[in-house]
Design a protein around this motif. Sequence first.
Motif, PDB file in Angstrom:
ATOM      1  N   ALA A   1      16.173  -4.782  -9.629  1.00 54.38           N
ATOM      2  CA  ALA A   1      15.400  -4.735  -8.386  1.00 54.38           C
ATOM      3  C   ALA A   1      14.553  -5.994  -8.222  1.00 54.38           C
ATOM      4  N   LEU A   2      13.953  -6.444  -9.318  1.00 54.46           N
ATOM      5  CA  LEU A   2      13.104  -7.638  -9.256  1.00 54.46           C
ATOM      6  C   LEU A   2      13.914  -8.892  -8.943  1.00 54.46           C
ATOM      7  N   VAL A   3      15.081  -9.073  -9.598  1.00 57.05           N
ATOM      8  CA  VAL A   3      15.843 -10.296  -9.348  1.00 57.05           C
ATOM      9  C   VAL A   3      16.449 -10.278  -7.949  1.00 57.05           C
ATOM     10  N   LEU A   4      16.795  -9.090  -7.440  1.00 51.26           N
ATOM     11  CA  LEU A   4      17.269  -8.989  -6.058  1.00 51.26           C
ATOM     12  C   LEU A   4      16.130  -9.258  -5.076  1.00 51.26           C
ATOM     13  N   HIS A   5      14.953  -8.809  -5.442  1.00 52.62           N
ATOM     14  CA  HIS A   5      13.765  -9.024  -4.608  1.00 52.62           C
ATOM     15  C   HIS A   5      13.421 -10.506  -4.518  1.00 52.62           C
ATOM     16  N   LEU A   6      13.540 -11.218  -5.633  1.00 51.85           N
ATOM     17  CA  LEU A   6      13.169 -12.622  -5.687  1.00 51.85           C
ATOM     18  C   LEU A   6      14.345 -13.571  -5.426  1.00 51.85           C
ATOM     19  N   GLY A   7      15.560 -13.040  -5.503  1.00 56.81           N
ATOM     20  CA  GLY A   7      16.734 -13.890  -5.333  1.00 56.81           C
ATOM     21  C   GLY A   7      16.947 -14.826  -6.510  1.00 56.81           C
ATOM     22  N   ILE A   8      16.733 -14.337  -7.718  1.00 54.80           N
ATOM     23  CA  ILE A   8      16.890 -15.154  -8.929  1.00 54.80           C
ATOM     24  C   ILE A   8      18.238 -14.851  -9.573  1.00 54.80           C
ATOM     25  N   GLY A   9      19.143 -15.808  -9.509  1.00 59.07           N
ATOM     26  CA  GLY A   9      20.461 -15.635 -10.101  1.00 59.07           C
ATOM     27  C   GLY A   9      21.392 -14.771  -9.286  1.00 59.07           C
TER      28      GLY A   9
ATOM     29  N   GLU B   1      21.939 -13.345  -4.887  1.00 56.64           N
ATOM     30  CA  GLU B   1      21.459 -13.471  -3.508  1.00 56.64           C
ATOM     31  C   GLU B   1      20.339 -12.456  -3.238  1.00 56.64           C
ATOM     32  N   LYS B   2      19.288 -12.920  -2.611  1.00 59.61           N
ATOM     33  CA  LYS B   2      18.163 -12.045  -2.303  1.00 59.61           C
ATOM     34  C   LYS B   2      18.607 -10.916  -1.382  1.00 59.61           C
ATOM     35  N   ASP B   3      18.219  -9.694  -1.723  1.00 53.33           N
ATOM     36  CA  ASP B   3      18.641  -8.522  -0.956  1.00 53.33           C
ATOM     37  C   ASP B   3      17.574  -7.448  -1.110  1.00 53.33           C
TER      38      ASP B   3
ATOM     39  N   TYR C   1      15.310  -2.402  -3.171  1.00 52.40           N
ATOM     40  CA  TYR C   1      14.567  -1.171  -2.938  1.00 52.40           C
ATOM     41  C   TYR C   1      15.332   0.041  -3.471  1.00 52.40           C
ATOM     42  N   VAL C   2      16.651   0.062  -3.235  1.00 52.45           N
ATOM     43  CA  VAL C   2      17.474   1.178  -3.723  1.00 52.45           C
ATOM     44  C   VAL C   2      17.422   1.258  -5.251  1.00 52.45           C
ATOM     45  N   TRP C   3      17.584   0.112  -5.930  1.00 55.88           N
ATOM     46  CA  TRP C   3      17.541   0.116  -7.397  1.00 55.88           C
ATOM     47  C   TRP C   3      16.149   0.468  -7.900  1.00 55.88           C
ATOM     48  N   ALA C   4      15.117   0.027  -7.180  1.00 57.36           N
ATOM     49  CA  ALA C   4      13.746   0.380  -7.573  1.00 57.36           C
ATOM     50  C   ALA C   4      13.509   1.875  -7.441  1.00 57.36           C
ATOM     51  N   ILE C   5      14.102   2.499  -6.414  1.00 59.17           N
ATOM     52  CA  ILE C   5      14.003   3.949  -6.266  1.00 59.17           C
ATOM     53  C   ILE C   5      14.626   4.643  -7.470  1.00 59.17           C
ATOM     54  N   LEU C   6      15.841   4.218  -7.830  1.00 63.93           N
ATOM     55  CA  LEU C   6      16.525   4.820  -8.978  1.00 63.93           C
ATOM     56  C   LEU C   6      15.695   4.666 -10.248  1.00 63.93           C
ATOM     57  N   ALA C   7      15.149   3.475 -10.458  1.00 62.47           N
ATOM     58  CA  ALA C   7      14.352   3.223 -11.666  1.00 62.47           C
ATOM     59  C   ALA C   7      13.083   4.070 -11.672  1.00 62.47           C
ATOM     60  N   SER C   8      12.394   4.126 -10.539  1.00 61.02           N
ATOM     61  CA  SER C   8      11.106   4.830 -10.490  1.00 61.02           C
ATOM     62  C   SER C   8      11.278   6.338 -10.583  1.00 61.02           C
ATOM     63  N   GLU C   9      12.414   6.861 -10.134  1.00 62.81           N
ATOM     64  CA  GLU C   9      12.635   8.303 -10.267  1.00 62.81           C
ATOM     65  C   GLU C   9      12.930   8.683 -11.710  1.00 62.81           C
ATOM     66  N   ALA C  10      13.475   7.733 -12.471  1.00 58.90           N
ATOM     67  CA  ALA C  10      13.734   7.992 -13.889  1.00 58.90           C
ATOM     68  C   ALA C  10      12.496   7.736 -14.749  1.00 58.90           C
ATOM     69  N   ASP C  11      11.650   6.811 -14.302  1.00 58.62           N
ATOM     70  CA  ASP C  11      10.479   6.416 -15.093  1.00 58.62           C
ATOM     71  C   ASP C  11       9.381   5.979 -14.126  1.00 58.62           C
ATOM     72  N   THR C  12       8.289   6.721 -14.108  1.00 56.67           N
ATOM     73  CA  THR C  12       7.223   6.459 -13.136  1.00 56.67           C
ATOM     74  C   THR C  12       6.539   5.108 -13.329  1.00 56.67           C
ATOM     75  N   ARG C  13       6.751   4.473 -14.485  1.00 59.21           N
ATOM     76  CA  ARG C  13       6.174   3.138 -14.695  1.00 59.21           C
ATOM     77  C   ARG C  13       6.708   2.138 -13.679  1.00 59.21           C
ATOM     78  N   PHE C  14       7.864   2.418 -13.101  1.00 60.33           N
ATOM     79  CA  PHE C  14       8.508   1.460 -12.207  1.00 60.33           C
ATOM     80  C   PHE C  14       8.208   1.718 -10.734  1.00 60.33           C
ATOM     81  N   ILE C  15       7.304   2.662 -10.460  1.00 57.39           N
ATOM     82  CA  ILE C  15       6.895   2.897  -9.073  1.00 57.39           C
ATOM     83  C   ILE C  15       6.278   1.632  -8.487  1.00 57.39           C
ATOM     84  N   ALA C  16       5.544   0.887  -9.314  1.00 57.86           N
ATOM     85  CA  ALA C  16       4.895  -0.350  -8.843  1.00 57.86           C
ATOM     86  C   ALA C  16       5.925  -1.352  -8.338  1.00 57.86           C
TER      87      ALA C  16
END
Length: 254
Positions: A169-177, A179-181, A186-201
């Motif tokens: 989610a972070l590399v897609l957000h920043l476009g590092i390595g 294409e920025k998307d 956001y979709v990957w961040a949702i998946l991560a945060s639903e599995a682990d609340t540390r990633f809600i941020a």
Amino acid sequence: MRQYMLFFFRTILLFSLTFMVVHADFNDGLAAAQAGDYTTAHNEWLPLAEQGDVNAQFYLGLLHSRQLIDWASQEQAVKWYLLAANNDHVNAQFNLGIKYNKGVGVEQSATEAFAWYFKAANNGHPEAQFNVANMYRDGRGVEHSNEQAATWYKASSINNLPQAQANLALVLHLGIGIEKDLTMAYVWAILASEADTRFIAIKELVAEEMSNDDKKIGDAAPLWRLYKVGEPDLWKDHHRYLHELRAKEVILSA
């Protein structure tokens, strides 16, 4: 001819009985280990490991690595892991990567750690894929490559590892390595945060740059909804994500 057939069937029977005995011995060792009798487990597995049983080799490595027997040795752990890893045991390959990464039972070597993580990653081990991505990102044990880091974060994410999903989610957000998307970030961040609340941020960080309409698309996961809500370009760009996620059953339920 009759004598040949008798010899053939006796040979098959002997092989079958030998396989049954070996299988029983391994399971006896497993039952002993589960009961906390690690000495018996070791004694059951040792002859099997010496005969080349890859699972017995791996479990002997575990007994030594976790110091579950009185004569445990990290060097012996490495020995048994190496035998199993060379026979393509993916967890042994991953554990060897850890040993070389930390220099436990073996001389520390980031290059060797990467090599074993990479073997395990190619065999589909999610944590190994994540470690490979981190090492490409940091240029540790391998030449730095943001593109390779993104590729392996994606592979690990598809295998449903929340840490990898957060980093993807972070590399897609920043476009590092990659294409920025923001939508896919956001979709990957949702998946991560639903599995682990540390990633809600991370989800909140990505959301700050998104329009309300874009967030609605992300919130409408699973990904096939991208097509249904009239975003054919997103669908076209990410149809492979959809296929892989469905295969791994990690799409959010509708």
